[in-house]
Motif scaffolding. Structure first.
Motif, short mmCIF file in Angstrom:
data_model
loop_
_atom_site.label_atom_id
_atom_site.label_comp_id
_atom_site.label_asym_id
_atom_site.label_seq_id
_atom_site.Cartn_x
_atom_site.Cartn_y
_atom_site.Cartn_z
N GLY A 142 17.34 50.00 24.99
CA GLY A 142 16.16 49.43 25.77
C GLY A 142 16.47 49.70 27.43
N GLU A 143 17.22 49.30 27.54
CA GLU A 143 17.50 49.07 28.55
C GLU A 143 18.29 50.75 28.77
OE1 GLU A 143 20.54 45.53 30.26
OE2 GLU A 143 21.18 45.27 28.21
N ARG A 144 19.14 51.17 28.28
CA ARG A 144 19.18 52.36 28.90
C ARG A 144 17.95 53.59 28.92
NH1 ARG A 144 25.22 54.25 25.98
NH2 ARG A 144 26.18 52.05 26.56
N LEU A 145 17.50 53.45 27.61
CA LEU A 145 15.84 54.00 28.06
C LEU A 145 15.18 54.12 28.72
CD1 LEU A 145 14.42 56.23 26.24
CD2 LEU A 145 12.55 53.86 25.03
N LEU A 146 14.86 52.82 29.28
CA LEU A 146 13.83 52.26 30.84
C LEU A 146 14.94 53.14 31.77
CD1 LEU A 146 12.63 49.03 29.63
CD2 LEU A 146 11.27 51.48 29.19
N HIS A 147 16.34 52.80 31.83
CA HIS A 147 16.28 53.20 32.25
C HIS A 147 16.78 55.13 33.10
CE1 HIS A 147 20.62 54.45 35.01
NE2 HIS A 147 20.08 52.94 35.98
N MET A 148 16.62 55.14 32.11
CA MET A 148 16.84 56.98 32.05
C MET A 148 14.86 57.51 32.70
SD MET A 148 17.68 60.01 29.27
CE MET A 148 19.32 59.62 29.65
N ILE A 149 14.67 56.91 31.92
CA ILE A 149 13.00 57.15 32.34
C ILE A 149 12.41 56.84 33.74
CG2 ILE A 149 10.28 56.14 32.55
CD1 ILE A 149 10.56 55.41 28.84
N GLU A 150 13.26 55.28 34.46
CA GLU A 150 12.66 55.42 35.97
C GLU A 150 13.63 55.81 36.52
OE1 GLU A 150 13.29 51.10 35.50
OE2 GLU A 150 12.01 50.79 34.95
N THR A 151 14.53 56.50 35.90
CA THR A 151 15.93 56.98 37.48
C THR A 151 15.09 58.68 37.52
OG1 THR A 151 17.26 57.55 35.86
CG2 THR A 151 17.71 55.89 37.10
N GLY A 153 12.96 60.21 35.23
CA GLY A 153 11.70 60.15 34.86
C GLY A 153 10.42 60.96 36.33
N VAL A 154 9.51 61.25 36.56
CA VAL A 154 8.49 61.89 37.73
C VAL A 154 7.35 60.50 37.42
CG1 VAL A 154 7.46 63.30 38.60
CG2 VAL A 154 9.53 64.30 37.64
N ASP A 155 7.06 59.81 38.27
CA ASP A 155 6.10 59.63 37.46
C ASP A 155 6.00 58.19 36.16
OD1 ASP A 155 5.21 60.11 40.26
OD2 ASP A 155 4.10 61.19 39.69
N ALA A 199 6.73 57.41 28.17
CA ALA A 199 5.94 57.16 29.54
C ALA A 199 6.12 55.87 29.44
CB ALA A 199 4.84 58.39 30.37
N LEU A 200 6.30 55.45 30.69
CA LEU A 200 6.12 53.41 31.06
C LEU A 200 4.89 53.57 31.03
CD1 LEU A 200 8.68 53.62 33.93
CD2 LEU A 200 9.07 52.87 31.68
N ALA A 201 4.02 52.71 30.45
CA ALA A 201 2.89 52.07 30.50
C ALA A 201 2.28 51.68 31.78
CB ALA A 201 2.06 50.96 28.97
N ARG A 202 2.97 51.11 32.47
CA ARG A 202 3.03 50.46 33.97
C ARG A 202 2.69 51.52 34.73
NH1 ARG A 202 8.23 48.82 33.89
NH2 ARG A 202 9.48 49.23 34.85
N SER A 203 3.36 52.78 34.66
CA SER A 203 2.91 53.98 35.92
C SER A 203 1.67 54.59 36.14
CB SER A 203 3.98 55.14 35.45
OG SER A 203 3.14 55.61 33.86
N PRO A 204 1.51 54.74 37.00
CA PRO A 204 -0.10 55.22 37.69
C PRO A 204 -0.70 55.85 36.69
CG PRO A 204 1.22 55.16 39.60
CD PRO A 204 2.32 55.19 38.69
N ARG A 205 0.35 57.06 36.35
CA ARG A 205 -0.42 57.54 35.50
C ARG A 205 -0.75 57.32 33.90
NH1 ARG A 205 3.37 62.78 36.56
NH2 ARG A 205 2.74 64.15 33.93
#
Length: 210
Positions: A142-151, A153-155, A199-205
């Motif tokens: 999970g840590e690796r996945l979230l890190h990849m989305i955040e670094t 990903g776009v928005d 996507a991150l559920a907390r992201s604006p989009r």
């Protein structure tokens, strides 16, 4: 190849007019090999959509992925190399822009402003690789996945390219473990999946799931 393609904004800002005039569009077909190890480099590829991996055979006879590109240049080091050190394999269909290498090298030597833009592009790639090294130091899936989305990903949205199994390879985790992790994160409202992205559920989009 299709001549005079519509260039993505990244390339439009990077390339001088002399090179945009020489660019061509090429369709990426899954399973296709754009070039092979030990071939002489003749073109530089920029992935617009789809996915290309650079791979070569490991000591045990299995392919080892060296780079995975969903958008950007493939095998930038080939610009100064007499031969490719790996194969380029299309793992998700899409489109690329192809440039002839010799005119590209000539433009870099003759145009200092363009050369500086090229260096800036390479610096951005170095930062991406540093983030990748940091991600590999994380233990949890999970840590690796979230890190990849955040670094990368776009928005808060990350394109999954050819699917979760391919993403698991990039994260250096078992695909079964990644499936379980994504399911748990979705259940807990941390991420959500759409067609071709996670996507991150907390992201604006991500707050609007239409």
């Amino acid at each position: 190849m299709t001549p005079t393609p519509t260039l993505p904004d990244t390339l439009h800002k990077l390339l001088p007019a002399s090179l945009t005039a020489l660019s061509a569009a090429v369709e990426l077909r899954k399973g296709e090999r754009l070039f092979l190890q030990r071939q002489h480099p003749r073109h530089m590829y920029f992935v617009v959509s789809g996915e290309i991996v650079l791979e070569r055979m490991g000591e045990q006879g299995d392919p080892v992925v060296l780079q995975r590109v969903r958008q950007g240049f493939v095998a930038e080091a080939s610009l100064q190399s007499g031969s490719y050190h790996c194969d380029a394999v299309v793992t998700a269909p899409g489109q690329a822009v192809v440039l002839p290498i010799e005119p590209l090298k000539a433009a870099l030597a003759a145009d200092p402003t363009f050369a500086l833009r090229w260096i800036g592009m390479l610096n951005a790639e170095v930062r991406r690789l540093r983030a990748q090294c940091e991600r590999m130091s994380l233990k949890g899936v999970g840590e690796r996945l979230l890190h990849m989305i955040e670094t990368e990903g776009v928005d808060g949205h990350f394109r999954t390219g050819s699917g979760l199994k391919s993403l698991a390879t990039e994260l250096a985790v078992a695909h079964e473990a990644l499936y379980r992790t994504v399911a748990a994160l979705e259940k807990n409202g941390v991420v959500f999946r759409g067609k071709g992205f996670i996507a991150l559920a907390r992201s604006p989009r991500g707050s609007s799931r239409v």
